[in-house]
Write a protein that holds these residues in place. Structure first.
Motif, PDB file in Angstrom:
ATOM      1  N   LYS A  25       0.855  -1.173   0.000  1.00  0.00           N
ATOM      2  CA  LYS A  25       0.000   0.000   0.000  1.00  0.00           C
ATOM      3  C   LYS A  25       0.897   1.230   0.000  1.00  0.00           C
ATOM      4  O   LYS A  25       1.521   1.555   0.999  1.00  0.00           O
ATOM      5  CB  LYS A  25      -0.922   0.003   1.212  1.00  0.00           C
ATOM      6  N   LEU A  26       0.983   1.878  -1.141  1.00  0.00           N
ATOM      7  CA  LEU A  26       1.904   2.991  -1.303  1.00  0.00           C
ATOM      8  C   LEU A  26       1.353   4.254  -0.666  1.00  0.00           C
ATOM      9  O   LEU A  26       0.137   4.473  -0.619  1.00  0.00           O
ATOM     10  CB  LEU A  26       2.141   3.245  -2.793  1.00  0.00           C
ATOM     11  N   ASN A  27       2.266   5.113  -0.186  1.00  0.00           N
ATOM     12  CA  ASN A  27       1.814   6.358   0.430  1.00  0.00           C
ATOM     13  C   ASN A  27       1.321   7.333  -0.629  1.00  0.00           C
ATOM     14  O   ASN A  27       1.689   7.251  -1.806  1.00  0.00           O
ATOM     15  CB  ASN A  27       2.916   6.979   1.306  1.00  0.00           C
ATOM     16  N   PHE A  28       0.494   8.264  -0.199  1.00  0.00           N
ATOM     17  CA  PHE A  28      -0.171   9.185  -1.112  1.00  0.00           C
ATOM     18  C   PHE A  28       0.819  10.047  -1.896  1.00  0.00           C
ATOM     19  O   PHE A  28       0.647  10.276  -3.083  1.00  0.00           O
ATOM     20  CB  PHE A  28      -1.145  10.076  -0.335  1.00  0.00           C
ATOM     21  N   SER A  29       1.873  10.508  -1.227  1.00  0.00           N
ATOM     22  CA  SER A  29       2.851  11.387  -1.872  1.00  0.00           C
ATOM     23  C   SER A  29       3.514  10.707  -3.067  1.00  0.00           C
ATOM     24  O   SER A  29       3.699  11.301  -4.134  1.00  0.00           O
ATOM     25  CB  SER A  29       3.926  11.828  -0.870  1.00  0.00           C
ATOM     26  N   SER A  30       3.878   9.419  -2.881  1.00  0.00           N
ATOM     27  CA  SER A  30       4.503   8.673  -3.979  1.00  0.00           C
ATOM     28  C   SER A  30       3.537   8.490  -5.144  1.00  0.00           C
ATOM     29  O   SER A  30       3.911   8.634  -6.317  1.00  0.00           O
ATOM     30  CB  SER A  30       4.980   7.312  -3.488  1.00  0.00           C
ATOM     31  N   LYS A  32       0.985  10.399  -5.883  1.00  0.00           N
ATOM     32  CA  LYS A  32       0.739  11.704  -6.513  1.00  0.00           C
ATOM     33  C   LYS A  32       1.846  12.042  -7.509  1.00  0.00           C
ATOM     34  O   LYS A  32       1.583  12.518  -8.618  1.00  0.00           O
ATOM     35  CB  LYS A  32       0.634  12.786  -5.434  1.00  0.00           C
ATOM     36  N   ASP A  60      -8.847   2.049  -4.402  1.00  0.00           N
ATOM     37  CA  ASP A  60      -8.189   2.235  -3.101  1.00  0.00           C
ATOM     38  C   ASP A  60      -9.200   2.765  -2.083  1.00  0.00           C
ATOM     39  O   ASP A  60     -10.102   3.529  -2.426  1.00  0.00           O
ATOM     40  CB  ASP A  60      -7.021   3.220  -3.262  1.00  0.00           C
ATOM     41  N   ARG A  62      -8.718   4.836   0.261  1.00  0.00           N
ATOM     42  CA  ARG A  62      -8.461   6.226   0.646  1.00  0.00           C
ATOM     43  C   ARG A  62      -9.073   7.193  -0.362  1.00  0.00           C
ATOM     44  O   ARG A  62      -8.865   7.058  -1.569  1.00  0.00           O
ATOM     45  CB  ARG A  62      -6.953   6.473   0.758  1.00  0.00           C
ATOM     46  N   ASN A  64      -8.398  10.368  -0.948  1.00  0.00           N
ATOM     47  CA  ASN A  64      -7.445  11.195  -1.688  1.00  0.00           C
ATOM     48  C   ASN A  64      -6.777  10.426  -2.826  1.00  0.00           C
ATOM     49  O   ASN A  64      -6.448  10.984  -3.870  1.00  0.00           O
ATOM     50  CB  ASN A  64      -6.409  11.819  -0.755  1.00  0.00           C
ATOM     51  N   VAL A  65      -6.600   9.112  -2.623  1.00  0.00           N
ATOM     52  CA  VAL A  65      -6.037   8.275  -3.692  1.00  0.00           C
ATOM     53  C   VAL A  65      -7.083   8.068  -4.794  1.00  0.00           C
ATOM     54  O   VAL A  65      -6.753   8.088  -5.987  1.00  0.00           O
ATOM     55  CB  VAL A  65      -5.553   6.922  -3.140  1.00  0.00           C
TER      56      VAL A  65
END
Length: 287
Positions: A25-30, A32, A60, A62, A64-65
């Motif tokens: 599960k990749l972080n949002f910043s990456s 984006k 996802d 989330r 934001n994702v």
């Protein structure tokens, strides 16, 4: 600059594998940054891969994702629509027969109180192989921002088989009249091409005294890729020329009005008189 360095340091292949493979599960910043990378590399992106990426982002949990997935989907739909729009403009130019070289011609500066009238003629490579060969964004130059016109003008001049720009100055306009000069500047733009065209497409009306087959198109800069390109480079050239004149005659605001009769321009004429590039035949009701 720091953002560019950050993007260069990221392994987007690794992000892509993790996203599509569901291994982490990749972080949002990456994510984006990865989406921004896909948008920037639009022409190299595979449609099937983009669909899979969009699906993964949208599924996802989330919010934001999910919004990244929606943004990516809208971006590529918009790009595909633009490709289809410009492809139709190229097809329009090819639709007049089996011609090898098709020239589009258009003028700018018929109505200003000062400066020359300008025209450009452009011969495009209409036998493109990939959509990457299309010049996206071309349309009526008046509907483009100044920045985008400048960018497109350079691209057009780089990719065109041939182009030519012609000018007729204010003195000749006063001597011969704007109607004659309007036609003549179009004729000169075409005749100055290094590659003689087989057919000329003009915007709105026919070009007289032209010994080349000519088809005129109503609202041609919205239908024809060649005419639209001519419209763009003619306007950019003349606007930049008027900016140079504004350094010699700063009181008239030529850098902002391109010589057109704005209220500020007319007031400057009444206050300061005329300069060497004013069209005296256009000022009879002003001075």
């Amino acid at each position: 600059m720091n953002g560019e360095r950050l993007i260069m340091d990221i392994d987007f292949n690794e992000i892509e594998e993790s996203l599509l493979g569901g291994t982490a599960k990749l972080n949002f910043s990456s994510l984006k940054l990865y989406v921004s990378y896909l948008k920037e590399s639009f022409f190299n992106a595979e449609k099937e891969k983009i669909c899979k990426v969009t699906e993964c982002l949208s599924n996802d949990s989330r919010k934001n994702v999910q919004s990244l997935g929606e943004s990516l989907d809208k971006f590529f739909i918009k790009k595909e629509n633009e490709i289809n729009r410009v492809r139709e403009m190229y097809s329009f130019d090819k639709g007049f027969g089996n011609y090898i070289y098709v020239a589009g011609v258009d003028e700018v500066g018929r109505g200003p109180l000062a400066g020359p009238i300008a025209a450009a003629s452009v011969v495009l490579n209409l036998k493109y192989k990939e959509y990457t060969d299309l010049i996206l964004g071309v349309k009526d130059s008046k509907k483009l921002s100044s920045k985008l016109r400048e960018e497109l003008s350079e691209i057009i001049k780089e990719r065109a088989i041939a182009y030519n720009i012609a000018l007729i100055n204010n003195n000749e306009i006063d001597e011969r009249g704007i109607a004659w000069c309007n036609n003549e500047v179009l004729r000169r733009a075409v005749k100055g091409l290094k590659v003689p065209p087989d057919i000329v497409l003009s915007d709105g009306y026919a070009v007289k005294n032209l010994d080349i087959h000519n088809e005129f198109i109503i609202k041609g800069d919205a239908k024809s890729a060649s005419i639209a390109c001519a419209s763009i480079i003619a306007k950019v050239y003349r606007d930049n020329l008027m900016k140079e004149y504004s350094k010699l005659y700063p009181q008239y605001g030529f850098d902002n009005n391109s010589g057109y009769g704005t209220n500020e321009h007319i007031e400057a004429i009444k206050k300061c008189g005329v300069c060497k590039i004013h069209r005296m035949s256009f000022l009879k009701n002003i001075i």
